[in-house]
Scaffold this motif. Structure first.
Motif, PDB file in Angstrom:
ATOM      1  N   HIS A  60      -1.385  -0.579  -9.872  1.00  0.00           N
ATOM      2  CA  HIS A  60      -2.830  -0.999  -8.813  1.00  0.00           C
ATOM      3  C   HIS A  60      -4.006  -1.218 -10.201  1.00  0.00           C
ATOM      4  O   HIS A  60      -4.791  -1.541 -10.418  1.00  0.00           O
ATOM      5  CB  HIS A  60      -2.865  -0.751  -7.738  1.00  0.00           C
ATOM      6  CG  HIS A  60      -1.447  -1.078  -6.618  1.00  0.00           C
ATOM      7  ND1 HIS A  60      -1.359  -0.541  -5.959  1.00  0.00           N
ATOM      8  CD2 HIS A  60      -1.151  -2.055  -6.993  1.00  0.00           C
ATOM      9  CE1 HIS A  60      -1.157  -1.744  -5.139  1.00  0.00           C
ATOM     10  NE2 HIS A  60      -0.756  -2.621  -5.540  1.00  0.00           N
ATOM     11  N   PHE A  61      -3.401   0.491 -10.844  1.00  0.00           N
ATOM     12  CA  PHE A  61      -4.647   1.255 -11.767  1.00  0.00           C
ATOM     13  C   PHE A  61      -4.349   0.307 -13.065  1.00  0.00           C
ATOM     14  O   PHE A  61      -5.542   0.246 -14.233  1.00  0.00           O
ATOM     15  CB  PHE A  61      -4.684   2.282 -12.087  1.00  0.00           C
ATOM     16  CG  PHE A  61      -5.398   3.028 -13.323  1.00  0.00           C
ATOM     17  CD1 PHE A  61      -6.623   3.193 -12.334  1.00  0.00           C
ATOM     18  CD2 PHE A  61      -5.236   3.223 -13.902  1.00  0.00           C
ATOM     19  CE1 PHE A  61      -7.466   3.958 -13.543  1.00  0.00           C
ATOM     20  CE2 PHE A  61      -5.683   3.527 -15.428  1.00  0.00           C
ATOM     21  CZ  PHE A  61      -6.719   4.261 -14.537  1.00  0.00           C
ATOM     22  N   ALA A  62      -3.279   0.286 -13.258  1.00  0.00           N
ATOM     23  CA  ALA A  62      -3.214  -0.873 -14.369  1.00  0.00           C
ATOM     24  C   ALA A  62      -3.774  -2.570 -14.657  1.00  0.00           C
ATOM     25  O   ALA A  62      -4.645  -2.729 -15.492  1.00  0.00           O
ATOM     26  CB  ALA A  62      -1.544  -1.312 -15.226  1.00  0.00           C
ATOM     27  N   GLY A 105       1.547  -4.766  -7.467  1.00  0.00           N
ATOM     28  CA  GLY A 105       1.787  -4.001  -8.798  1.00  0.00           C
ATOM     29  C   GLY A 105       3.328  -4.157  -9.482  1.00  0.00           C
ATOM     30  O   GLY A 105       3.124  -4.393 -10.637  1.00  0.00           O
ATOM     31  N   MET A 106       3.876  -4.522  -8.689  1.00  0.00           N
ATOM     32  CA  MET A 106       5.283  -5.119  -9.672  1.00  0.00           C
ATOM     33  C   MET A 106       5.511  -6.567  -9.379  1.00  0.00           C
ATOM     34  O   MET A 106       6.586  -7.007 -11.137  1.00  0.00           O
ATOM     35  CB  MET A 106       6.740  -4.795  -8.647  1.00  0.00           C
ATOM     36  CG  MET A 106       6.736  -3.153  -8.142  1.00  0.00           C
ATOM     37  SD  MET A 106       7.852  -2.401  -9.550  1.00  0.00           S
ATOM     38  CE  MET A 106       9.301  -3.365  -9.807  1.00  0.00           C
ATOM     39  N   VAL A 113      -4.503   4.962  -5.295  1.00  0.00           N
ATOM     40  CA  VAL A 113      -3.967   4.377  -6.506  1.00  0.00           C
ATOM     41  C   VAL A 113      -3.323   3.692  -6.790  1.00  0.00           C
ATOM     42  O   VAL A 113      -3.126   5.090  -8.198  1.00  0.00           O
ATOM     43  CB  VAL A 113      -5.493   4.418  -7.173  1.00  0.00           C
ATOM     44  CG1 VAL A 113      -5.372   2.381  -8.427  1.00  0.00           C
ATOM     45  CG2 VAL A 113      -6.764   4.059  -6.078  1.00  0.00           C
ATOM     46  N   HIS A 114      -1.973   3.447  -6.874  1.00  0.00           N
ATOM     47  CA  HIS A 114      -0.909   3.821  -7.763  1.00  0.00           C
ATOM     48  C   HIS A 114      -1.221   3.197  -9.218  1.00  0.00           C
ATOM     49  O   HIS A 114      -1.917   2.501  -9.389  1.00  0.00           O
ATOM     50  CB  HIS A 114       0.635   2.157  -6.356  1.00  0.00           C
ATOM     51  CG  HIS A 114       1.112   2.114  -7.457  1.00  0.00           C
ATOM     52  ND1 HIS A 114       2.144   2.010  -8.128  1.00  0.00           N
ATOM     53  CD2 HIS A 114       2.559   3.343  -6.368  1.00  0.00           C
ATOM     54  CE1 HIS A 114       3.174   2.381  -8.310  1.00  0.00           C
ATOM     55  NE2 HIS A 114       3.826   2.651  -7.452  1.00  0.00           N
ATOM     56  N   VAL A 140       1.002  -1.384   0.575  1.00  0.00           N
ATOM     57  CA  VAL A 140       0.122  -0.142  -0.434  1.00  0.00           C
ATOM     58  C   VAL A 140       0.450   0.937   0.033  1.00  0.00           C
ATOM     59  O   VAL A 140       0.943   2.607  -1.722  1.00  0.00           O
ATOM     60  CB  VAL A 140      -1.550   0.289   1.098  1.00  0.00           C
ATOM     61  CG1 VAL A 140      -1.881   1.247   1.516  1.00  0.00           C
ATOM     62  CG2 VAL A 140      -1.836  -1.086   1.119  1.00  0.00           C
ATOM     63  N   ALA A 141       1.549   1.484   1.099  1.00  0.00           N
ATOM     64  CA  ALA A 141       2.784   2.886   1.108  1.00  0.00           C
ATOM     65  C   ALA A 141       3.481   3.023   0.472  1.00  0.00           C
ATOM     66  O   ALA A 141       4.805   3.502   0.364  1.00  0.00           O
ATOM     67  CB  ALA A 141       2.928   2.794   2.221  1.00  0.00           C
TER      68      ALA A 141
END
Length: 564
Positions: free
Chosen positions: A488-490, A238-239, A484-485, A230-231
């Motif tokens: 994560h959006f992807a 995401g990675m 929302v990174h 999250v942070a």
């Protein structure tokens, strides 16, 4: 304020000697000679020769081309800058490519070869029928070329030199690896070796800071690949999943990359090229990212600056100067002669990357847009139009550079990946479904792309309308931007697109038989038909490639586990 440009440390009269200039001149002449020799080997006056190198390339130049096309000057500057700003986690962007490159050679290339296509929109046109998806993908590819490739390469190249000349790809790739190895050794010697890097990096605090803030402190998790979900600046979900979605677009559906693999002699050469490129993609961690961290450790007042006035004085950008990590290290540590060679290689990396983009973009426009409106156009006209397109793309990219310079806290690589996250996931979803789900039809694919485009553009426009605040300033951005990174959006965008495609495809008529035959993984024909790249290959080399692919994945998993 003393200056508002990068001339404080890029002054040629102070940084370059006569030997540097001689090396650059000699390197230029060598590359011109190699370029002329290479262009004479294959006819450039036919569409096949100009766009696909006659479909007669061996595995090693294709593998080098795949690597070099993805490691232009923009990636050199961007990776080192993000490494300087946040540590080694950005290496995940390079190492993740291993699995998607293997998917390209083992899954996507056989399908593309079976379909007999030249461009990616052409495949979509045959798979779904109609013209609207094909035209949309061509336009989107050109748009992404401007936003994430041409403009970033031009901007990063401008950090080294004001005017660049184009040089040949293959010699540049080899010399780039050799010379970067030399400056990497010099950088590690300067800080006392790898074991001292973490301690030195964590102490790299600029002398001029913003009171009551912590943004001048290096990240405590700088030496970890997987970070807080999250942070974290690069969260591990995401990675892994989000990055795989972006990598699928780049390596398996992007014209610049796929065009390289489609120029192979046969499928074994395409597989060998992907394996070689995957091995090469492990090197930037050592030669680019770690030296970027060393650059911050050695020059915290410039590379690690946080005060806006100080950053403007150092590099001309208020948001930060991490992008100068790589050139700063080269100019300060490399001796005369080698410094000139490094600058020459960077110029060549810039132009080799731009050459790949220009060639592929002109292919897209010529074959998928111009030819549709000028069906009777001669081959000479198509070649002329393709070359004119490159000039137009450069002009648009130059206009975009000022916006790029101040985006995403001044980190070039983050800018590239974030823009890709807003526009590319719908394309990844469409191609994966087109290859693996025979029921996918034109209506589902088109409306999935449209929904994905609207949602992605909305996020992208908001990102530029509400840029991240400077250090120590309250963040007034909407929650969707703060929380929302982009990786994560992807994931969300890809899932949304896939859901729309599945629903609409099931509610409408299925595709015709000719839209499926030889166009999906499940309908791939192994028959010896008239193909320019034969699917049938020598069993020995096929097994050899498979064994190397397994070894490659084991090495990759070990690196992930070691640095996790």
């Amino acid at each position: 304020m003393d200056s508002n440009s990068t001339t404080n440390f890029f002054t040629l009269s102070q940084s370059f000697s006569v030997s540097d200039i001689i090396v650059i001149g000699a390197y230029f002449l060598l590359n011109v000679a190699v370029g002329i020799w290479s262009s004479c080997r294959v006819s450039r006056n036919t569409l096949s020769g100009y766009f696909l190198a006659g479909r007669d390339m061996a595995w090693w130049p294709i593998g080098a081309s795949l690597f070099a096309s993805s490691e232009g000057s923009g990636l050199f500057i961007g990776l080192a800058g993000t490494g300087a700003a946040g540590g080694i986690a950005v290496a995940g962007f390079e190492w993740n490519a291993t699995y998607v490159l293997l998917a390209l050679a083992w899954v996507f290339v056989p399908v593309y070869v079976s379909s007999g296509i030249v461009t990616m929109p052409e495949y979509v046109g045959r798979r779904f029928g109609g013209e609207r998806i094909r035209m949309y993908l061509s336009a989107l590819s050109l748009l992404l070329s401007v936003f994430t490739k041409i403009s970033t390469d031009l901007y990063s190249g401008a950090l080294f030199i004001q005017v660049c000349l184009g040089w040949n790809l293959y010699v540049s790739t080899v010399l780039m690896l050799v010379v970067t190895a030399l400056y990497t050794i010099a950088a590690f010697n300067k800080i006392g070796g790898y074991n001292n890097l973490e301690g030195v990096y964590l102490k790299a605090i600029p002398s001029k800071i913003i009171p009551n803030t912590t943004c001048h402190l290096p990240r405590a998790d700088a030496m970890h690949l997987f970070r807080d979900p999250v942070a974290g600046d690069l969260p591990w979900p995401g990675m892994t999943l989000g990055l795989t979605i972006l990598a699928t677009w780049y390596w398996c559906t992007d014209q610049v990359i796929v065009q390289r693999s489609l120029s192979a002699k046969n499928l074994s050469h395409a597989k060998g090229a992907s394996i070689l490129a995957s091995y090469l993609k492990m090197l930037p961690m050592i030669f680019i990212i770690l030296p970027g961290m060393i650059s911050r450790a050695l020059y915290p007042d410039t590379v690690g600056c946080v005060d806006p006035e100080e950053c403007v004085r150092v590099c001309g950008a208020e948001v930060g100067c991490s992008n100068i990590a790589f050139p700063k290290l080269v100019i300060e540590l490399m001796p005369s002669g080698l410094r000139g060679l490094m600058i020459a290689v960077m110029m060549a990396a810039l132009m080799s990357s731009l050459t790949s983009i220009f060639n592929s973009s002109s292919t897209l426009f010529t074959m998928d847009i111009w030819k549709k409106y000028r069906r009777g156009a001669s081959e000479k006209e198509l070649l002329l139009v393709g070359r004119i397109v490159t000039v137009i793309l450069v002009v648009i990219s130059v206009v975009w550079i000022p916006i790029l310079q101040s985006a995403n806290s001044g980190q070039l690589y983050v800018y590239i990946q974030s823009v890709t996250s807003y526009l590319a996931p719908p394309v990844s979803a469409i191609f994966v479904l087109a290859v693996f789900w025979k029921r996918t039809n034109e209506a589902g694919a088109f409306w999935g792309l449209m929904v994905g485009l609207v949602v992605g553009l909305t996020r992208m426009i908001m990102e530029f309308a509400y840029p991240p605040p400077r250090c120590g300033v309250f963040d007034p951005r909407p929650a969707v931007l703060r929380s929302v990174h982009y990786l994560h959006f992807a994931i969300i965008l890809c899932a949304l697109t896939a859901g729309v495609v599945v629903v609409i495809s099931l509610l409408t008529t299925p595709p015709l038989e000719e839209q499926v035959r030889n166009l999906t993984w499940w309908t791939l024909s192994q028959e010896n038909v008239d193909r320019e790249i034969p699917l049938q290959k020598n069993p020995f080399w096929s097994r050899f490639c498979c064994v190397n692919a397994i070894i490659l994945m084991c090495i990759n998993i070990f690196f992930y586990a070691y640095f996790a």
